[in-house]
Design an enzyme around this catalytic site. Sequence first.
Site, PDB file in Angstrom:
ATOM      1  N   GLY A  44       0.818  -1.216   0.000  1.00  0.00           N
ATOM      2  CA  GLY A  44       0.000   0.000   0.000  1.00  0.00           C
ATOM      3  C   GLY A  44       0.849   1.262   0.000  1.00  0.00           C
ATOM      4  N   CYS A  45       1.920   1.247   0.771  1.00  0.00           N
ATOM      5  CA  CYS A  45       2.796   2.419   0.862  1.00  0.00           C
ATOM      6  C   CYS A  45       3.543   2.646  -0.454  1.00  0.00           C
ATOM      7  CB  CYS A  45       3.776   2.254   2.018  1.00  0.00           C
ATOM      8  SG  CYS A  45       2.935   2.156   3.618  1.00  0.00           S
ATOM      9  N   THR A  46       3.907   1.571  -1.123  1.00  0.00           N
ATOM     10  CA  THR A  46       4.581   1.692  -2.415  1.00  0.00           C
ATOM     11  C   THR A  46       3.619   2.261  -3.452  1.00  0.00           C
ATOM     12  OG1 THR A  46       6.092  -0.113  -1.903  1.00  0.00           O
ATOM     13  CG2 THR A  46       5.771   0.410  -4.237  1.00  0.00           C
TER      14      THR A  46
END
Length: 156
Positions: A44-46
């Site tokens: 998700g952060c990527t």
Amino acid sequence: MTVEVGNKAPDFTALASNGEKVSLSDYKGKNVVLYFYPKDMTPGCTTEACDFRDQHTSFEDLDAVILGVSPDPLASHEKFINKHDLPFLLVADEDHSVSEAYGVWQLKKNFGKEYMGVVRSTFIIDKEGNLAKEWRKVKVDNHVTEALTFIKENLS
């Protein structure tokens, strides 16, 4: 401390991925997209970081600076930036002071385990340093476009 839309955004000073200390006040006169995310290199952060990367020029065109904040150390941020060609600074908030100032360092639950961590959130800070908009418990899909649209319609 409670962060409220319309009030001064909490200033901070922390080490950034360029190896220098940065402060929110360094960006007075620019709109700032301050986004908090849990961990470098996670799916998700990527996705979120790459969405900000892909829209980076559009934010710049609106006189907006993007700053990503997570509890990861500088070495982790450097790998994340290099792997995904991120054109903006990532702030190392290892002591959680920035996350705590914005109320995003919270108790989380995952697979029955409780732990403290960053709740994915984004804050738009206007050119005078006031909090213009906040999103808490962000869902990644379309979020970056939503942030860009807010700046375009309200702060440009």
